[in-house]
Write a protein that holds these residues in place. Structure first.
Motif, short mmCIF file in Angstrom:
data_model
loop_
_atom_site.label_atom_id
_atom_site.label_comp_id
_atom_site.label_asym_id
_atom_site.label_seq_id
_atom_site.Cartn_x
_atom_site.Cartn_y
_atom_site.Cartn_z
N ARG A 1 31.74 25.35 -25.76
CA ARG A 1 31.20 24.18 -26.23
C ARG A 1 30.47 23.96 -27.54
O ARG A 1 29.83 23.32 -27.80
CB ARG A 1 30.39 23.92 -25.08
CG ARG A 1 31.27 23.57 -23.92
CD ARG A 1 30.22 22.91 -22.58
NE ARG A 1 31.33 22.61 -21.50
CZ ARG A 1 31.84 23.57 -20.45
NH1 ARG A 1 31.27 24.66 -20.75
NH2 ARG A 1 32.67 23.05 -19.52
N THR B 1 38.84 24.62 -17.23
CA THR B 1 37.33 24.78 -17.17
C THR B 1 36.97 26.12 -16.79
O THR B 1 37.78 26.89 -16.51
CB THR B 1 36.92 23.79 -16.00
OG1 THR B 1 35.35 23.63 -16.22
CG2 THR B 1 37.21 24.33 -14.62
N THR B 2 35.79 26.30 -17.19
CA THR B 2 35.25 27.68 -17.17
C THR B 2 34.14 27.65 -15.99
O THR B 2 33.07 27.07 -16.30
CB THR B 2 34.59 28.41 -18.25
OG1 THR B 2 35.78 28.27 -19.41
CG2 THR B 2 34.13 29.85 -18.19
N LEU B 3 34.19 28.43 -14.90
CA LEU B 3 33.13 28.35 -13.83
C LEU B 3 32.36 29.73 -13.73
O LEU B 3 33.20 30.75 -13.82
CB LEU B 3 33.84 28.10 -12.55
CG LEU B 3 34.80 26.78 -12.34
CD1 LEU B 3 35.33 26.72 -10.87
CD2 LEU B 3 33.68 25.67 -12.59
N THR B 4 31.31 29.63 -13.45
CA THR B 4 30.24 31.05 -13.29
C THR B 4 30.24 30.94 -11.90
O THR B 4 29.73 30.35 -11.03
CB THR B 4 28.94 30.56 -13.95
OG1 THR B 4 29.02 30.23 -15.48
CG2 THR B 4 28.36 32.08 -13.85
N ALA C 1 31.62 34.55 -15.61
CA ALA C 1 32.65 33.31 -15.85
C ALA C 1 34.10 33.61 -15.53
O ALA C 1 34.56 34.68 -16.18
CB ALA C 1 32.26 33.06 -17.27
N ASN D 1 37.85 31.59 -15.94
CA ASN D 1 38.72 30.21 -16.37
C ASN D 1 39.38 29.72 -15.04
O ASN D 1 40.23 30.50 -14.52
CB ASN D 1 39.65 30.44 -17.31
CG ASN D 1 38.89 30.60 -18.62
OD1 ASN D 1 37.97 29.88 -19.06
ND2 ASN D 1 39.40 31.21 -19.81
N PHE E 1 38.76 17.77 -17.57
CA PHE E 1 37.46 18.10 -17.17
C PHE E 1 36.29 17.63 -18.19
O PHE E 1 36.60 17.38 -19.17
CB PHE E 1 37.29 19.48 -17.14
CG PHE E 1 37.70 20.32 -15.98
CD1 PHE E 1 37.30 20.23 -14.74
CD2 PHE E 1 39.23 21.01 -16.00
CE1 PHE E 1 37.71 20.69 -13.78
CE2 PHE E 1 39.77 21.36 -14.68
CZ PHE E 1 39.03 21.50 -13.60
N THR F 1 30.85 18.56 -20.39
CA THR F 1 29.29 19.16 -20.29
C THR F 1 28.92 19.51 -18.81
O THR F 1 27.97 20.17 -18.53
CB THR F 1 28.35 18.00 -20.83
OG1 THR F 1 28.98 16.62 -19.89
CG2 THR F 1 28.47 17.71 -22.16
N GLN F 2 29.84 18.97 -17.75
CA GLN F 2 29.75 19.32 -16.44
C GLN F 2 31.08 20.24 -15.84
O GLN F 2 31.89 19.54 -15.74
CB GLN F 2 29.39 18.05 -15.63
CG GLN F 2 28.28 17.31 -16.06
CD GLN F 2 26.95 18.08 -15.84
OE1 GLN F 2 26.95 18.73 -14.79
NE2 GLN F 2 25.82 17.57 -16.57
N GLU F 3 30.83 21.65 -15.91
CA GLU F 3 31.94 22.33 -15.71
C GLU F 3 32.72 22.03 -14.40
O GLU F 3 33.90 22.24 -14.23
CB GLU F 3 31.61 23.91 -15.85
CG GLU F 3 30.76 24.15 -14.74
CD GLU F 3 30.23 25.76 -15.00
OE1 GLU F 3 29.43 26.13 -13.89
OE2 GLU F 3 30.54 26.27 -15.84
N THR F 4 32.00 21.52 -13.45
CA THR F 4 32.92 21.17 -12.10
C THR F 4 33.27 19.76 -12.06
O THR F 4 34.07 19.19 -10.89
CB THR F 4 31.82 21.59 -10.83
OG1 THR F 4 30.86 20.67 -10.95
CG2 THR F 4 31.54 22.96 -10.94
#
Length: 678
Positions: free
Chosen positions: A326, A372-375, A385, A387, A424, A427-430
């Motif tokens: 981002r 999206t990229t989730l931690t 992290a 993908n 997605f 700014t909000q990954e989920t």
């Protein structure tokens, strides 16, 4: 003569029915039925059957082609079944019972858990967690062991230049050895382990040596002839097992003869529509010098070389985990791209043309993919992290795929009608938006899966549309407040701020565009993207034209009330094909200030707008007086597949990576073309 007739089926339907295709529940218990009584031709007419009771009969196996694409519940208690692998033809099964079949063992339980990805209840017990372990952990361990066995004992036995006989010989030895020596789990599951090891080994050989897969691993295909959804797309759907493919992907051999074409330079008259004779005119500009790199046929049904009907719809480049996606768009993407079309989603290395992964889902036609990229929390409470790829299409279901783990860990039943597109939030990954043929755009929080891949998704918002939404885009300067959508009947905007109490919202604005001498709101918008923070690029049903317009000058954020009509402040028009064909969408490369759009002849129109954007950004920026011609038109090269030219080629989508190194072109004839900027 078979005991089962049309009349019997209608009589045993619950409730009784007058037409086979209307039957959803069917009780065929206690009829002394044998396997030969299950006539595939008759059962193929039960297209909407969801519950089937075959208990208390004499069945020893299932025919391989019953064609029940919507079957969810199956009761086979008290029969004489000896094998369960034919149940893979019912990939949507959620509940299965086969108690009191004396020949079935624990090994068969594990086979159906692997084969039936949607199965929740087996013989009355919830097997969700165990099944996830079988499909994920068990498969990963066995794959590792099979690969290690090849590397240690067989890789060096095969000469670098080998004959077909040598390959055949080593294949036979390897399959025998690996089934004998690869051991995992308790001895009570040894039969299941050998079955999976053989399957994995054959997939490994197919990938490593280019061998054909055993036909047992590829379920039989059927055409969905009675599909009732209206989706503006092919009606085909394969009856296949919903599996993550570790190794196998088919790439057709093609011969490409790209011809060098000199560009004609001429100036268009202001406001004039292009005639066909002007199709190759471009204004004076630099030559992009992109060359065709790969042509792949990796979405074929049943890996068929003859499949030139599967339409390819969406592609998106995978973000790089370490780049801070981002922050810097130039380094926010890898050379790996996800593509979708037909029953499959593919991950492709653009440089090598290698299909890295392939995911199949039965009875599905994928229309859209998004990253999206989730931690996520991994072992020892550490965070990492990863993908995640979301894929959706005709069934209205979003599949969530953990790519690094080769695992589709969940799904969201988002809509009852097809999903046209997904995206997605940046700014909000989920936060995931899904736009559907049910005339709704939904916002979901997909949650973050735990170390066992348990997750909880929730619906946050529903945006009501006046017509089917085709393309959606979040406004770059305020992605948590406004969403723009191109629909079948216009271009609309919504306030999506979550601190507002209203969960279901009508559109806030509809935009007017020029139509000959007047302005109109009623037109199909099948292409929509932002070129930068303010400039919107949209393609409508007006032939030969793509509009560029200002979001900030068109949208009156201070106005009150919903469903207001606003005039789009047009900055320029891009000269494009005069075709009236719809759904050939466009894309942008904001970092390089490019717009791309394919046409009905396999060509890609490219527009470098860097010399215009500064003027458009000023408060007094005026509309360009004449249409802007393409910087370059990439012509479809002379391409022969198995010695023949493909049929008419439409470019459904074309996407560049953020650095504009690669250009991925998706066509209507099941060919993915990858161009590289030289």
């Amino acid at each position: 003569m078979s005991k089962i007739t049309t009349e019997l089926l209608l009589e045993r339907a619950v409730p009784r029915s007058t037409r086979l295709r209307k039957i959803e529940t069917l009780n065929l218990s206690k009829l002394q039925l044998k396997t030969g009584d299950l006539d595939p031709r008759l059962f193929s007419r039960l297209r909407h059957l969801q519950k089937l009771d075959l208990s208390d009969n004499l069945l020893d196996k299932f025919p391989n082609s019953l064609t029940l694409p919507d079957l969810r519940v199956l009761n086979c208690n008290n029969n004489k079944l000896e094998d369960v692998t034919a149940l893979k033809q019912f990939p949507l099964l959620e509940e299965l019972t086969y108690e009191n079949n004396v020949y079935l063992t624990l090994n068969d339980d594990y086979k159906v858990m692997f084969l039936l990805q949607n199965l929740r209840l087996l013989n009355g017990k919830d097997i969700t967690k165990l099944a996830n372990h079988v499909r994920r952990v068990n498969s990963r361990k066995l794959t590792s062991k099979v690969t290690a066995h090849w590397e240690k004992f067989f890789r060096d036995q095969l000469p670098e230049k080998h004959t077909a006989e040598q390959v055949k010989s080593i294949r036979k030895k390897f399959l025998k050895s690996v089934q004998t020596n690869v051991v995992y789990g308790p001895s009570s599951l040894s039969e299941f382990t050998r079955w999976r090891v053989k399957m994995i080994a054959e997939e490994f050989l197919a990938y490593s040596l280019g061998l054909e897969l055993n036909s047992d691993t590829e379920p039989e295909e059927k055409m969905d002839e009675n599909e009732e959804e209206s989706t503006e797309s092919p009606r085909e759907a394969a009856e296949d097992v919903a599996q993550v493919g570790d190794f196998s992907s088919y790439i057709s051999n093609v011969t490409v003869t790209p011809s060098k074409r000199k560009r004609n330079h001429s100036k268009s008259s202001p406001g004039n529509k292009r005639s066909k004779s002007q199709a190759n005119t471009v204004e004076e500009a630099e030559d992009v010098s992109a060359e065709p790199l790969h042509f792949l046929q990796c979405h074929s049904k049943g890996n068929s070389r003859e499949d030139f009907k599967t339409q390819l719809w969406s592609c998106v480049f995978e973000p790089v985990l370490d780049s801070g996606a981002r922050k810097d768009p130039i380094v926010s993407s890898s050379r790996t791209v996800a593509t979708c079309g037909g029953e499959s989603v593919c991950l492709i290395d653009c440089e090598t043309g290698t299909v890295l992964k392939k995911y199949k889902v039965a009875t599905e036609e994928f229309f859209s993919v998004a990253w999206t990229t989730l931690t996520m929390v991994i072992s020892d409470s550490r965070k990492k992290a990863h993908n995640i790829l979301a894929a959706a299409g005709r069934r209205g279901i979003v599949k969530l795929i953990h790519v690094a783990a080769d695992f589709c860990y969940g799904e969201i039943k988002a809509h009852k009608k097809p999903i046209a597109t997904v995206c997605f939030s940046p700014t909000q990954e989920t936060h995931l938006f899904t736009a559907s043929y049910d005339k709704r755009i939904a916002l979901w929080d997909i949650g973050i899966p735990d170390c066992d891949y348990n997750f909880k998704a929730s619906q946050l918002l529903v945006l009501e549309t006046a017509s089917i939404p085709l393309r959606i885009a979040l406004v770059p300067t305020c992605p948590e407040q406004y969403l723009l959508a191109g629909c079948e009947d216009g271009c609309f905007a919504w306030n999506i701020k979550l601190d507002k109490g209203q969960k279901s919202r009508p559109f806030e604005a509809i935009f007017q565009f020029p139509d000959d001498e007047s302005m109109t709101t009623s037109h199909r918008v099948d292409g929509l993207a932002f070129l930068n923070d303010d400039v919107v690029v949209s393609k409508s049903s007006k032939p030969g034209c793509i509009y560029l317009w200002s979001w900030s000058r068109s949208f009156d954020a201070k106005g009150k009330g919903c469903q207001r009509t606003m005039s789009a402040v047009i900055l320029a028009e891009l000269e494009w094909s005069t075709t009236d064909m719809s759904y050939l969408t466009l894309s942008t490369c904001p970092a390089k200030e490019y717009v791309f759009c394919g046409d009905e002849k396999g060509s890609v129109w490219m527009y470098n707008l860097s010399s215009y954007t500064t003027a458009w950004g000023s408060a007094k920026g005026k509309r360009s007086e004449r249409r802007i011609s393409p910087t370059q038109i990439l012509k479809w090269p002379e391409l022969r597949v198995n010695g023949e030219q493909p049929p008419e080629i439409l470019v459904n989508n074309v996407v560049a990576d953020p650095a504009f190194t690669y250009l991925v072109v998706l066509t209507s004839v099941n060919i993915t073309a990858i161009w590289k900027k030289s």
